[in-house]
Design an enzyme around this catalytic site. Structure first.
Site, PDB file in Angstrom:
ATOM      1  N   CYS A 196       0.822  -1.216   0.000  1.00 26.60           N
ATOM      2  CA  CYS A 196       0.000   0.000   0.000  1.00 26.60           C
ATOM      3  C   CYS A 196       0.855   1.265   0.000  1.00 26.60           C
ATOM      4  CB  CYS A 196      -0.902   0.018   1.229  1.00 26.60           C
ATOM      5  SG  CYS A 196      -1.985  -1.401   1.336  1.00 26.60           S
ATOM      6  N   HIS A 235      -2.852   7.290   3.766  1.00 28.54           N
ATOM      7  CA  HIS A 235      -3.330   6.014   3.229  1.00 28.54           C
ATOM      8  C   HIS A 235      -4.701   5.712   3.843  1.00 28.54           C
ATOM      9  CE1 HIS A 235      -3.720   1.981   1.974  1.00 28.54           C
ATOM     10  NE2 HIS A 235      -3.256   1.391   3.067  1.00 28.54           N
ATOM     11  N   ASN A 245      -9.978   0.057   1.490  1.00 23.45           N
ATOM     12  CA  ASN A 245      -8.533   0.145   1.308  1.00 23.45           C
ATOM     13  C   ASN A 245      -8.197  -0.276  -0.127  1.00 23.45           C
ATOM     14  OD1 ASN A 245      -5.776  -0.186   1.291  1.00 23.45           O
ATOM     15  ND2 ASN A 245      -5.682  -1.289   3.244  1.00 23.45           N
TER      16      ASN A 245
END
Ligand code: COA
Length: 333
Positions: free
Chosen positions: A113, A254, A284
């Site tokens: 990520c 994030h 996500n």
């Protein structure tokens, strides 16, 4: 050192919306559990024709149009993804071909990520040295095709999408990445891993039968890691830039979990208007999450010329990265 700025942006969200209630029909969960633990209400699932390459090409094309950049002007294409179309070739070459950037080099960054923030810092290095003037930076993921929908603690958290920016050299001093951190701690590898499908454990009939494929996550360990690193990575990048949290115009973290974002924002006295959050609508999206949030922030008029942006991401590896980024003063398209 040559400054840089962002001159174009774009994102691609697959049209298929999957709500928490939709997921509760295929896995033992509830809207209440998912919302309370993560802040997620819905996410997008890629449609049949979508791949990481097609989503990347779509958002990169939008970003280039907005920047007024022709394919021939692009020097380098960086694509951050942990879910490329193939193990090889790199998805970056599919994107380079798809956007017609025939003069450009192309590189895939697989940093979980964290990949997009790593890619922004990498782009900055090429621009700062004069090696490149125009870099297309993409974060794209199609993780839902390798999620294990029998693992309720993981599959409810992720979604698909892509975002891109065009980074270009700027004649103004003091713009682009002013301070950054790139971090890695491989001792935590097992906490966020797709264990099967690589060379260590290739996919076999047996791994399929045992249901070993897909992403495995130790949610509690990752949560502990993320809540700590989000704050320390932001502080270290600010210190390197010689700036303070109060100088930030927009914090773009994030988008893994609203609780992790809230904690970092509270600890840095950042009010909601200075924090970009869209995890409620996308879940996500891994390396796509920061550019998807960034692109939506531009579209919503939340970023003005000269703005100071703060990016922080964390993920598999374990890895983390932060960058304090100053936009130059040119008007935004
Ligand atoms: N629906 C309903 N119940 C669920 C569930 C789901 N989707 N997933 C897990 N549960 C259950 C568990 O089985 C457990 O039940 P038990 O107490 O009877 O054993 C209970 O909910 C609590 O689970 P726990 O793991 O302690 O929850 P949590 O408060 O730690 O929240 C996460 C779980 C995954 C939301 C949280 O740990 C997290 O956000 N971690 C970080 C994840 C992340 O950011 N990953 C991306 C990194 S890039």
């Amino acid at each position: 050192m040559i400054s840089s700025t962002i001159t174009g942006w774009g994102h691609y969200a697959p049209s298929k919306v999957v709500t928490n209630d939709d997921l509760a029909e295929i896995v033992d969960t509830s809207d209440e559990w998912i919302r309370e633990r993560s802040g997620i209400r819905e996410r997008r699932f890629a449609e049949e024709g979508d791949t990481t390459a097609t989503m990347s090409i779509a958002c990169a094309t939008t970003a280039m149009q907005r920047a007024g950049v022709s394919p021939q002007e692009v020097d380098l294409v960086l694509v951050a993804s942990s879910s490329p179309d193939y193990l090889t070739p790199p998805v970056s070459s599919q994107v380079q071909e798809g956007i017609g950037a025939t003069r450009a080099g192309a590189m895939q960054l697989t940093v979980g990520c964290t990949g997009f923030v790593y890619a922004v810092v990498t782009a900055q290095q090429f621009i700062a040295t004069g090696a490149c003037k125009t870099v297309v930076v993409v974060g794209a993921e199609l993780t839902t095709r390798w999620l294990n929908f029998e693992d309720r603690s993981t599959c409810v958290l992720f979604g698909d999408g892509a975002g891109a920016v065009v980074m270009q050299a700027s004649e103004e001093e003091g713009c682009g990445v002013l301070g950054h951190v790139l971090g890695s701690d491989g001792s935590g590898a097992e906490h966020l891993i797709v264990p099967v499908g690589g060379v260590a454990q290739p996919t076999t009939k047996e791994t399929i039968e045992k249901g070993l494929s897909g992403l495995k996550m130790n949610g509690r360990e990752v949560f502990k890691f993320a809540t700590t690193v989000m704050g320390t990575a932001l502080d270290e990048a600010l210190e390197k830039a010689g700036l303070k949290a109060e100088d930030i115009d927009l914090f773009i973290p994030h988008q893994a979990n609203a609780r992790i974002i809230d904690l970092a924002a509270r600890n840095h006295n950042l009010p909601p208007e200075k924090v970009m959050v869209n995890v409620d609508r996308y879940g996500n999206t891994s390396a796509a999450s920061v550019p998807l949030a960034l692109s939506e922030a531009f579209e919503a008029g939340r970023i003005q010329p000269g703005a100071l942006l703060a990016f922080v991401a964390f993920g598999a590896g374990l890895t983390w990265a932060s960058a304090i980024f100053r936009m130059d003063s040119r008007p935004l398209n």
